[in-house]
Design a protein around this motif. Structure first.
Motif, PDB file in Angstrom:
ATOM      1  N   PRO A  97      44.717  48.151  -6.884  1.00  0.00           N
ATOM      2  CA  PRO A  97      45.260  46.861  -6.448  1.00  0.00           C
ATOM      3  C   PRO A  97      45.534  45.945  -7.629  1.00  0.00           C
ATOM      4  CG  PRO A  97      42.912  47.015  -5.958  1.00  0.00           C
ATOM      5  CD  PRO A  97      43.337  48.349  -6.449  1.00  0.00           C
ATOM      6  N   ALA A  98      46.515  45.090  -7.458  1.00  0.00           N
ATOM      7  CA  ALA A  98      46.815  44.098  -8.491  1.00  0.00           C
ATOM      8  C   ALA A  98      45.648  43.112  -8.581  1.00  0.00           C
ATOM      9  CB  ALA A  98      48.105  43.364  -8.138  1.00  0.00           C
ATOM     10  N   PRO A  99      45.458  42.487  -9.741  1.00  0.00           N
ATOM     11  CA  PRO A  99      44.360  41.522  -9.887  1.00  0.00           C
ATOM     12  C   PRO A  99      44.373  40.423  -8.821  1.00  0.00           C
ATOM     13  CG  PRO A  99      45.267  42.046 -12.029  1.00  0.00           C
ATOM     14  CD  PRO A  99      46.153  42.715 -11.011  1.00  0.00           C
ATOM     15  N   VAL A 116      35.285  49.430  -7.383  1.00  0.00           N
ATOM     16  CA  VAL A 116      36.700  49.111  -7.607  1.00  0.00           C
ATOM     17  C   VAL A 116      36.993  49.047  -9.100  1.00  0.00           C
ATOM     18  CG1 VAL A 116      38.417  47.249  -7.394  1.00  0.00           C
ATOM     19  CG2 VAL A 116      37.088  47.954  -5.398  1.00  0.00           C
ATOM     20  N   ALA A 117      36.114  48.418  -9.858  1.00  0.00           N
ATOM     21  CA  ALA A 117      36.319  48.298 -11.307  1.00  0.00           C
ATOM     22  C   ALA A 117      36.294  49.660 -11.993  1.00  0.00           C
ATOM     23  CB  ALA A 117      35.261  47.385 -11.912  1.00  0.00           C
ATOM     24  N   ALA A 118      35.508  50.602 -11.444  1.00  0.00           N
ATOM     25  CA  ALA A 118      35.390  51.924 -12.071  1.00  0.00           C
ATOM     26  C   ALA A 118      36.677  52.724 -11.985  1.00  0.00           C
ATOM     27  CB  ALA A 118      34.246  52.710 -11.424  1.00  0.00           C
ATOM     28  N   ARG A 119      37.515  52.439 -11.001  1.00  0.00           N
ATOM     29  CA  ARG A 119      38.746  53.225 -10.867  1.00  0.00           C
ATOM     30  C   ARG A 119      40.010  52.376 -11.042  1.00  0.00           C
ATOM     31  NH1 ARG A 119      36.541  52.699  -5.762  1.00  0.00           N
ATOM     32  NH2 ARG A 119      37.915  51.757  -4.236  1.00  0.00           N
ATOM     33  N   SER A 120      39.836  51.218 -11.658  1.00  0.00           N
ATOM     34  CA  SER A 120      40.960  50.301 -11.855  1.00  0.00           C
ATOM     35  C   SER A 120      40.957  49.775 -13.278  1.00  0.00           C
ATOM     36  CB  SER A 120      40.840  49.110 -10.894  1.00  0.00           C
ATOM     37  OG  SER A 120      40.703  49.525  -9.566  1.00  0.00           O
TER      38      SER A 120
END
Length: 198
Positions: free
Chosen positions: A104-106, A24-28
């Protein structure tokens, strides 16, 4: 010190949730990854509180539902992996003109990862074993310090994973690289989710 060791002890072994966090972190944006990381740490903190307050009483109550919770956790992770993989394949097929779904929002990432992590009954068993094993004392101050240290340790590790995922996302910016990392992440998450129930 016991709280820090407990927090790192539960956080450092990267399982399916940690792998999903990195994906998730890689694309956000980093804020989304940080929100997800803090969701995991919050769940660890909740379980540390429960263990300190009444871990001995909770273990027998959780034992009958531990297996169903593991199955639910595995199913949720497989669904998330499938959704993530499908979105990556669609974006790749649509070509460079496509607009990917917004990350997604944080806050949403926080709640999603809090929920996924709460489904893992092994976390409370882990913290309860530490509390019953005498690694903390029974006083309110000691219990508060233990829980705070466990949360800080978990949060620092999860934020490190999220930062690593964000850096990976910046390095792999091409369509093929993004597809490859999404597919690899999906396979890894499914494999680790299966490991929860096998």
């Amino acid at each position: 010190m016991a709280g820090l060791l407990a927090g790192y002890g539960i956080a450092i072994p990267v399982g399916a949730v940690g792998a999903h966090l990195v994906a998730v972190a890689a694309r956000s944006p980093w804020r989304t990854g940080a929100g997800a990381a803090l969701g995991i740490a919050a769940a660890d903190g909740v379980y540390a509180v429960l263990a300190v307050l009444g871990g001995a009483a909770l273990v027998p109550l959780l034992a009958p539902v531990a297996t169903p919770l593991r199955w639910v956790s595995a199913a949720v992770l497989v669904i998330l992996a499938a959704h993530s993989t499908r979105a990556a394949v669609r974006a790749y097929r649509a070509g460079p003109q496509s607009t990917e779904a917004p990350p997604p929002a944080p806050r949403r990432a926080f709640l999603t990862f809090l929920g996924i992590t709460i489904l893992n009954p092994m976390t409370i068993v882990y913290f309860t074993a530490l509390v019953l094993g005498g690694q903390t004392t029974t006083g309110a101050t000691e219990a508060t310090v233990f829980v705070t240290a466990a949360f800080v340790a978990s949060a620092s590790w999860q934020l490190l994973l999220a930062t690593g995922g964000t850096l990976l996302g910046h390095l792999v910016t091409g369509p093929r690289g993004r597809l490859t990392t999404a597919l690899a992440s999906g396979v890894l998450i499914v494999a680790l989710a299966v490991g929860l129930v096998v």
